[in-house]
Design a protein around this motif. Structure first.
Motif, PDB file in Angstrom:
ATOM      1  N   GLY A 181       0.801  -1.211   0.000  1.00  0.00           N
ATOM      2  CA  GLY A 181       0.000   0.000   0.000  1.00  0.00           C
ATOM      3  C   GLY A 181       0.833   1.260   0.000  1.00  0.00           C
ATOM      4  N   LEU A 182       0.162   2.388   0.203  1.00  0.00           N
ATOM      5  CA  LEU A 182       0.794   3.701   0.239  1.00  0.00           C
ATOM      6  C   LEU A 182       0.575   4.335   1.603  1.00  0.00           C
ATOM      7  CD1 LEU A 182      -0.422   5.140  -3.210  1.00  0.00           C
ATOM      8  CD2 LEU A 182       1.602   3.733  -2.745  1.00  0.00           C
ATOM      9  N   MET A 183       1.484   5.225   1.996  1.00  0.00           N
ATOM     10  CA  MET A 183       1.398   5.906   3.284  1.00  0.00           C
ATOM     11  C   MET A 183       1.615   7.399   3.084  1.00  0.00           C
ATOM     12  SD  MET A 183       3.189   7.585   5.862  1.00  0.00           S
ATOM     13  CE  MET A 183       4.897   7.101   6.135  1.00  0.00           C
ATOM     14  N   THR A 184       0.886   8.195   3.854  1.00  0.00           N
ATOM     15  CA  THR A 184       1.151   9.633   3.879  1.00  0.00           C
ATOM     16  C   THR A 184       0.763  10.196   5.239  1.00  0.00           C
ATOM     17  OG1 THR A 184       1.019  11.646   2.538  1.00  0.00           O
ATOM     18  CG2 THR A 184      -1.070  10.608   3.107  1.00  0.00           C
ATOM     19  N   MET A 185       1.188  11.423   5.482  1.00  0.00           N
ATOM     20  CA  MET A 185       0.820  12.170   6.678  1.00  0.00           C
ATOM     21  C   MET A 185       0.339  13.553   6.259  1.00  0.00           C
ATOM     22  SD  MET A 185       3.928  11.248   9.313  1.00  0.00           S
ATOM     23  CE  MET A 185       5.206  11.461   8.047  1.00  0.00           C
ATOM     24  N   ALA A 186      -0.766  13.977   6.835  1.00  0.00           N
ATOM     25  CA  ALA A 186      -1.245  15.337   6.579  1.00  0.00           C
ATOM     26  C   ALA A 186      -0.544  16.297   7.535  1.00  0.00           C
ATOM     27  CB  ALA A 186      -2.760  15.404   6.790  1.00  0.00           C
ATOM     28  N   PRO A 187      -0.343  17.546   7.137  1.00  0.00           N
ATOM     29  CA  PRO A 187       0.266  18.526   8.041  1.00  0.00           C
ATOM     30  C   PRO A 187      -0.553  18.682   9.316  1.00  0.00           C
ATOM     31  CG  PRO A 187       0.159  19.367   5.796  1.00  0.00           C
ATOM     32  CD  PRO A 187      -0.651  18.121   5.810  1.00  0.00           C
ATOM     33  N   LEU A 188       0.127  18.841  10.439  1.00  0.00           N
ATOM     34  CA  LEU A 188      -0.565  18.975  11.717  1.00  0.00           C
ATOM     35  C   LEU A 188      -1.432  20.226  11.770  1.00  0.00           C
ATOM     36  CD1 LEU A 188       2.250  17.878  14.191  1.00  0.00           C
ATOM     37  CD2 LEU A 188       0.204  16.589  13.557  1.00  0.00           C
ATOM     38  N   THR A 189      -1.080  21.236  10.981  1.00  0.00           N
ATOM     39  CA  THR A 189      -1.816  22.498  11.004  1.00  0.00           C
ATOM     40  C   THR A 189      -2.907  22.574   9.935  1.00  0.00           C
ATOM     41  OG1 THR A 189      -0.143  23.479   9.553  1.00  0.00           O
ATOM     42  CG2 THR A 189       0.165  23.757  11.924  1.00  0.00           C
TER      43      THR A 189
ATOM     44  N   ALA B   2       3.489  -5.287  -6.228  1.00  0.00           N
ATOM     45  CA  ALA B   2       2.834  -4.075  -5.717  1.00  0.00           C
ATOM     46  C   ALA B   2       1.317  -4.206  -5.812  1.00  0.00           C
ATOM     47  CB  ALA B   2       3.325  -2.841  -6.471  1.00  0.00           C
ATOM     48  N   PRO B   3       0.736  -5.123  -5.037  1.00  0.00           N
ATOM     49  CA  PRO B   3      -0.727  -5.254  -5.062  1.00  0.00           C
ATOM     50  C   PRO B   3      -1.430  -3.990  -4.589  1.00  0.00           C
ATOM     51  CG  PRO B   3       0.229  -6.549  -3.263  1.00  0.00           C
ATOM     52  CD  PRO B   3       1.361  -6.109  -4.135  1.00  0.00           C
ATOM     53  N   CYS B   4      -0.793  -3.277  -3.664  1.00  0.00           N
ATOM     54  CA  CYS B   4      -1.209  -1.934  -3.245  1.00  0.00           C
ATOM     55  C   CYS B   4      -2.702  -1.847  -2.915  1.00  0.00           C
ATOM     56  CB  CYS B   4      -0.839  -0.914  -4.323  1.00  0.00           C
ATOM     57  SG  CYS B   4      -0.640   0.771  -3.680  1.00  0.00           S
ATOM     58  N   SER B   5      -3.147  -2.716  -2.050  1.00  0.00           N
ATOM     59  CA  SER B   5      -4.555  -2.730  -1.656  1.00  0.00           C
ATOM     60  C   SER B   5      -4.814  -1.958  -0.360  1.00  0.00           C
ATOM     61  CB  SER B   5      -5.026  -4.174  -1.480  1.00  0.00           C
ATOM     62  OG  SER B   5      -4.222  -4.836  -0.503  1.00  0.00           O
ATOM     63  N   GLU B   6      -3.746  -1.465   0.293  1.00  0.00           N
ATOM     64  CA  GLU B   6      -3.885  -0.852   1.609  1.00  0.00           C
ATOM     65  C   GLU B   6      -3.500   0.627   1.595  1.00  0.00           C
ATOM     66  OE1 GLU B   6      -5.232  -2.836   3.736  1.00  0.00           O
ATOM     67  OE2 GLU B   6      -4.870  -4.733   2.704  1.00  0.00           O
ATOM     68  N   LEU B   7      -3.982   1.342   2.619  1.00  0.00           N
ATOM     69  CA  LEU B   7      -3.630   2.745   2.827  1.00  0.00           C
ATOM     70  C   LEU B   7      -3.269   2.955   4.287  1.00  0.00           C
ATOM     71  CD1 LEU B   7      -6.333   4.760   0.844  1.00  0.00           C
ATOM     72  CD2 LEU B   7      -3.882   4.720   0.384  1.00  0.00           C
ATOM     73  N   SER B   8      -2.066   3.425   4.540  1.00  0.00           N
ATOM     74  CA  SER B   8      -1.631   3.776   5.895  1.00  0.00           C
ATOM     75  C   SER B   8      -1.692   5.291   6.023  1.00  0.00           C
ATOM     76  CB  SER B   8      -0.196   3.267   6.146  1.00  0.00           C
ATOM     77  OG  SER B   8       0.291   3.732   7.388  1.00  0.00           O
ATOM     78  N   MET B   9      -2.797   5.756   6.588  1.00  0.00           N
ATOM     79  CA  MET B   9      -2.950   7.203   6.784  1.00  0.00           C
ATOM     80  C   MET B   9      -3.925   7.446   7.930  1.00  0.00           C
ATOM     81  SD  MET B   9      -5.092   8.243   3.333  1.00  0.00           S
ATOM     82  CE  MET B   9      -6.840   7.818   3.134  1.00  0.00           C
ATOM     83  N   GLY B  10      -3.638   8.509   8.671  1.00  0.00           N
ATOM     84  CA  GLY B  10      -4.450   8.838   9.820  1.00  0.00           C
ATOM     85  C   GLY B  10      -3.720   8.592  11.119  1.00  0.00           C
ATOM     86  N   MET B  11      -3.642   9.631  11.951  1.00  0.00           N
ATOM     87  CA  MET B  11      -3.042   9.536  13.274  1.00  0.00           C
ATOM     88  C   MET B  11      -4.072  10.019  14.298  1.00  0.00           C
ATOM     89  SD  MET B  11       0.919  10.624  12.402  1.00  0.00           S
ATOM     90  CE  MET B  11       0.520  12.262  11.794  1.00  0.00           C
ATOM     91  N   SER B  12      -3.643  10.245  15.533  1.00  0.00           N
ATOM     92  CA  SER B  12      -4.604  10.564  16.595  1.00  0.00           C
ATOM     93  C   SER B  12      -5.515  11.733  16.246  1.00  0.00           C
ATOM     94  CB  SER B  12      -3.865  10.865  17.908  1.00  0.00           C
ATOM     95  OG  SER B  12      -3.308   9.687  18.456  1.00  0.00           O
ATOM     96  N   ASN B  13      -4.968  12.747  15.576  1.00  0.00           N
ATOM     97  CA  ASN B  13      -5.750  13.954  15.312  1.00  0.00           C
ATOM     98  C   ASN B  13      -6.647  13.848  14.086  1.00  0.00           C
ATOM     99  OD1 ASN B  13      -3.186  13.951  13.881  1.00  0.00           O
ATOM    100  ND2 ASN B  13      -3.782  15.953  13.100  1.00  0.00           N
TER     101      ASN B  13
END
Length: 225
Positions: free
Chosen positions: A155-163, A191-202
């Motif tokens: 899968g792919l991973m990202t992080m959104a800006p805290l602000t 690269a089956p890429c079936s997953e998404l790693s995104m989202g943290m506590s906020n």
């Protein structure tokens, strides 16, 4: 109390899944234990959470040693990995969330004894402080992995800006979801890429609504301790 915090997280997961018409079982909670000791991490495992994450190699190995009797744990490395440390950690983890270069993939391919589940890190927001590929680079990168045997892009991973505002966060997560679907449609074996790693506590509620399958939560589990 960890159990109370965990129940709060599960409730928020359920609420987000209801809004998105998804099943909570489709979302994997990855507990980020970097801010707590092994005693607190053990409490979480005893409450049924088996996916634990650290962002540093030394801290993951230390926790792993302290919790070696907890054989059900799946270990996630979520921080950026220097190539010189690959040999120390790659055969000790189940998931790697920050694959950010071809040279790192080559080192993992060289050192891994079994297939490693990896997320390609994508810098959707374009922040200079963040690692990862630009969205435009991802397709070329996964195509370069066709001959690899040990690097599996699940899968792919990202992080959104805290602000970022909620609207801005949604745009970022929607873009990653669209890119994940594009990679998945290529039907590349490595690269089956079936997953998404995104989202943290906020922002994990928003992430789930936008398709995340792995959420990385630390502060909401341990913040009140």
């Amino acid at each position: 109390m960890i159990s109370d915090n965990l129940n709060g997280v599960y409730q928020k997961i359920t609420e987000a899944c209801v809004k998105a018409k998804r099943q909570p079982s489709d979302v994997t909670l990855v507990a980020v234990t970097k801010s707590v000791d092994a005693v607190a991490a053990r409490q979480l495992v005893e409450n049924g959470v088996i996916n634990l994450a650290e962002n540093r190699v030394d801290k993951l190995l230390e926790k792993q040693h302290d919790l070696k009797d907890q054989t059900a744990i799946k270990w996630h490395l979520i921080g950026n990995l220097q190539r010189r440390k690959v040999k120390d950690i790659i055969n000790q983890i189940d998931y790697f969330h920050a694959l950010d270069s071809l040279r790192l993939a080559q080192e993992i391919e060289k050192r891994a004894e079994t297939e490693i589940k990896c997320f390609v890190e994508v810098n959707i927001s374009g922040e200079a402080s963040k690692h990862g590929f630009s969205p435009e680079e991802v397709l070329n990168f996964v195509n370069e992995l066709k001959t690899f045997q040990k690097v599996k892009v699940i899968g792919l991973m990202t992080m959104a800006p805290l602000t970022a505002t909620e609207a801005e966060i949604r745009v970022i997560f929607k873009q990653l979801k669209k890119l994940q679907t594009t990679v998945q449609d290529l039907e590349i074996e490595q690269a089956p890429c079936s997953e998404l790693s995104m989202g943290m506590s906020n922002d994990f509620g928003i992430a789930i609504e936008e398709g995340s399958t792995f959420i990385r939560v630390g502060r909401m589990l341990f913040g009140a301790m």
